[in-house]
Write a protein that holds these residues in place. Structure first.
Motif, PDB file in Angstrom:
ATOM      1  N   SER A  95       1.214  -1.460  -0.086  1.00  0.00           N
ATOM      2  CA  SER A  95       0.190  -0.031  -0.193  1.00  0.00           C
ATOM      3  C   SER A  95       0.971   1.272   0.105  1.00  0.00           C
ATOM      4  N   PRO A  96       0.564   1.705  -1.424  1.00  0.00           N
ATOM      5  CA  PRO A  96       1.758   3.283  -1.487  1.00  0.00           C
ATOM      6  C   PRO A  96       1.131   4.510  -0.506  1.00  0.00           C
ATOM      7  N   ALA A  97       1.880   5.257   0.293  1.00  0.00           N
ATOM      8  CA  ALA A  97       1.675   5.852   1.417  1.00  0.00           C
ATOM      9  C   ALA A  97       0.860   7.638   0.371  1.00  0.00           C
ATOM     10  N   ARG A  98       0.004   7.843   1.286  1.00  0.00           N
ATOM     11  CA  ARG A  98      -0.237   8.865  -0.019  1.00  0.00           C
ATOM     12  C   ARG A  98       0.906  10.157  -0.228  1.00  0.00           C
ATOM     13  N   ARG A  99       0.485  10.608  -0.840  1.00  0.00           N
ATOM     14  CA  ARG A  99       0.891  12.083  -1.505  1.00  0.00           C
ATOM     15  C   ARG A  99       0.451  13.168  -1.564  1.00  0.00           C
ATOM     16  N   GLY A 100       0.737  14.244   0.223  1.00  0.00           N
ATOM     17  CA  GLY A 100       0.018  15.585  -0.386  1.00  0.00           C
ATOM     18  C   GLY A 100       0.347  16.535  -0.812  1.00  0.00           C
ATOM     19  N   ALA A 101      -0.759  17.023  -1.603  1.00  0.00           N
ATOM     20  CA  ALA A 101      -0.371  17.762  -2.591  1.00  0.00           C
ATOM     21  C   ALA A 101      -0.137  19.463  -1.704  1.00  0.00           C
ATOM     22  N   LYS A 102       0.953  20.175  -2.225  1.00  0.00           N
ATOM     23  CA  LYS A 102       2.048  20.991  -1.305  1.00  0.00           C
ATOM     24  C   LYS A 102       1.821  22.093  -2.154  1.00  0.00           C
ATOM     25  N   PHE A 103       1.708  23.434  -2.085  1.00  0.00           N
ATOM     26  CA  PHE A 103       1.932  24.672  -2.202  1.00  0.00           C
ATOM     27  C   PHE A 103       3.235  24.648  -1.718  1.00  0.00           C
ATOM     28  N   PRO A 104       3.952  25.114  -2.566  1.00  0.00           N
ATOM     29  CA  PRO A 104       5.128  25.649  -2.203  1.00  0.00           C
ATOM     30  C   PRO A 104       5.116  27.587  -1.868  1.00  0.00           C
ATOM     31  N   ALA A 105       5.359  27.446  -0.347  1.00  0.00           N
ATOM     32  CA  ALA A 105       5.177  28.121   0.977  1.00  0.00           C
ATOM     33  C   ALA A 105       7.052  29.513   0.459  1.00  0.00           C
ATOM     34  N   VAL A 106       6.516  30.842  -0.380  1.00  0.00           N
ATOM     35  CA  VAL A 106       8.398  31.526  -0.531  1.00  0.00           C
ATOM     36  C   VAL A 106       7.545  32.412  -0.549  1.00  0.00           C
ATOM     37  N   LEU A 107       8.669  33.504   0.391  1.00  0.00           N
ATOM     38  CA  LEU A 107       8.931  34.533   1.407  1.00  0.00           C
ATOM     39  C   LEU A 107       9.137  35.644   0.024  1.00  0.00           C
ATOM     40  N   THR A 108       7.932  36.700   0.328  1.00  0.00           N
ATOM     41  CA  THR A 108       7.763  37.769  -0.523  1.00  0.00           C
ATOM     42  C   THR A 108       9.446  38.394  -0.499  1.00  0.00           C
ATOM     43  N   LYS A 109       9.859  39.221  -1.500  1.00  0.00           N
ATOM     44  CA  LYS A 109      11.489  40.363  -0.835  1.00  0.00           C
ATOM     45  C   LYS A 109      11.034  41.610   0.139  1.00  0.00           C
ATOM     46  N   GLU A 110       9.511  41.658   0.673  1.00  0.00           N
ATOM     47  CA  GLU A 110       9.623  42.679   1.097  1.00  0.00           C
ATOM     48  C   GLU A 110       9.589  41.863   3.176  1.00  0.00           C
ATOM     49  N   GLU A 111       8.991  40.686   2.995  1.00  0.00           N
ATOM     50  CA  GLU A 111       9.211  39.878   3.797  1.00  0.00           C
ATOM     51  C   GLU A 111      10.309  39.353   4.660  1.00  0.00           C
ATOM     52  N   CYS A 112      11.457  39.004   3.665  1.00  0.00           N
ATOM     53  CA  CYS A 112      12.939  38.656   3.175  1.00  0.00           C
ATOM     54  C   CYS A 112      13.558  39.856   3.980  1.00  0.00           C
ATOM     55  N   ARG A 113      13.034  40.976   3.449  1.00  0.00           N
ATOM     56  CA  ARG A 113      13.828  41.855   4.540  1.00  0.00           C
ATOM     57  C   ARG A 113      13.622  42.262   6.142  1.00  0.00           C
ATOM     58  N   ARG A 114      12.193  42.158   5.614  1.00  0.00           N
ATOM     59  CA  ARG A 114      12.227  42.008   7.258  1.00  0.00           C
ATOM     60  C   ARG A 114      12.306  40.944   7.930  1.00  0.00           C
ATOM     61  N   LEU A 115      12.336  39.803   7.816  1.00  0.00           N
ATOM     62  CA  LEU A 115      13.289  38.931   8.457  1.00  0.00           C
ATOM     63  C   LEU A 115      14.776  38.872   8.682  1.00  0.00           C
ATOM     64  N   PHE A 116      15.344  39.676   7.717  1.00  0.00           N
ATOM     65  CA  PHE A 116      16.854  39.804   7.569  1.00  0.00           C
ATOM     66  C   PHE A 116      16.651  41.146   9.049  1.00  0.00           C
ATOM     67  N   ALA A 117      16.097  42.146   8.987  1.00  0.00           N
ATOM     68  CA  ALA A 117      15.722  43.319  10.157  1.00  0.00           C
ATOM     69  C   ALA A 117      16.264  42.578  10.672  1.00  0.00           C
ATOM     70  N   GLU A 118      15.409  41.504  11.611  1.00  0.00           N
ATOM     71  CA  GLU A 118      15.202  41.194  12.916  1.00  0.00           C
ATOM     72  C   GLU A 118      16.157  40.062  13.394  1.00  0.00           C
ATOM     73  N   LEU A 119      17.525  39.547  12.499  1.00  0.00           N
ATOM     74  CA  LEU A 119      18.486  39.169  12.526  1.00  0.00           C
ATOM     75  C   LEU A 119      20.063  40.062  13.164  1.00  0.00           C
ATOM     76  N   ASP A 120      20.899  39.633  13.374  1.00  0.00           N
ATOM     77  CA  ASP A 120      21.975  40.351  13.198  1.00  0.00           C
ATOM     78  C   ASP A 120      23.463  39.786  13.613  1.00  0.00           C
ATOM     79  N   GLY A 121      24.816  40.501  13.081  1.00  0.00           N
ATOM     80  CA  GLY A 121      26.027  39.381  13.319  1.00  0.00           C
ATOM     81  C   GLY A 121      25.886  38.595  12.265  1.00  0.00           C
ATOM     82  N   THR A 122      26.966  37.334  12.512  1.00  0.00           N
ATOM     83  CA  THR A 122      27.027  36.013  12.281  1.00  0.00           C
ATOM     84  C   THR A 122      25.710  35.559  10.965  1.00  0.00           C
TER      85      THR A 122
END
Length: 224
Positions: A95-122
């Motif tokens: 019995s094969p396992a079910r393959r779930g249909a997944k829609f790729p979640a990709v951050l927008t450029k603005e979301e990436c900028r906001r993410l990087f703003a919360e990080l620092d250093g290395t």
């Protein structure tokens, strides 16, 4: 770690002679031990129907993902061929396992900028390089100093997906940050050499050919 049983020792030997990656070795060993727990007997006694039964059990009782079931199948086929020295037989019908249909979640450029703003250093530098060069997590963590080619503006990815090397872009906006980072880790490297600290891990083929390469600057981790 050479394994704790005769069959596991042989499995490890075959994987290492075949120069499989360490993560593959860990995965295959783990799946064979899971099969042993399910089988309840010496795995050397396993037959085709036992493999099909285990794969079906993963799908029906454990609700395993299709990728997990496929990993288990690959591990068991390898085990049959390389350790038991026989073909696993016709494995159709489980019995094969079910393959779930997944829609790729990709951050927008603005979301990436906001993410990087919360990080620092290395951590911030690592995230930016991963984003700008299109690196997977392990590809980022495995970078060596010599993998950055500032003259040509590229990053060399060693043994990426599929075990292949590939060049990717070195983000222009990160050149100064990366250069400053390399200056910082160079001082750590020189301190380690003065204290006679052991060198970095090397791929087995390199270690056998150039045993002292782990002490060379170019082979040091970019993000130690």
């Amino acid at each position: 770690d050479q394994g704790s049983t005769a069959w596991e020792k042989k499995l490890v030997e075959k994987l290492r002679v075949g120069q499989y990656k360490w993560r593959t070795e860990q995965t295959y060993r783990d799946w064979i031990w899971r099969f042993c727990d399910w089988f309840g007997k010496d795995p050397l006694l396993a037959e085709t129907e036992d493999v099909k039964g285990f794969l079906t059990w993963l799908a029906v009782k454990r609700d395993a993902a299709a990728s997990s079931q496929r990993q288990a199948l690959n591990a068991l086929v390898f085990f049959f061929r390389m350790v038991l020295d026989r073909e696993p037989g016709d494995l159709d019908g489980y019995s094969p396992a079910r393959r779930g249909a997944k829609f790729p979640a990709v951050l927008t450029k603005e979301e990436c900028r906001r993410l990087f703003a919360e990080l620092d250093g290395t951590a911030a530098l690592m995230a930016k390089l991963m984003y700008g060069a299109g690196l997977r997590v392990l590809e980022l963590l495995r970078l060596r100093v010599q993998d950055l080619d500032f003259a040509r503006g590229i990053v060399i990815v060693r043994e990426g997906k599929g075990g292949k090397d590939r060049p990717t872009v070195l983000p222009e906006g990160l050149r100064k940050e990366l250069a400053d980072h390399i200056t910082r880790i160079r001082s750590l490297y020189e301190g380690d050499r003065a204290d006679k600290v052991a060198g970095v891990w090397l791929p087995p083929a390199v270690e056998h050919k150039i045993p002292h390469a782990g002490l060379d600057w170019g082979w040091q981790w970019l993000f130690p």
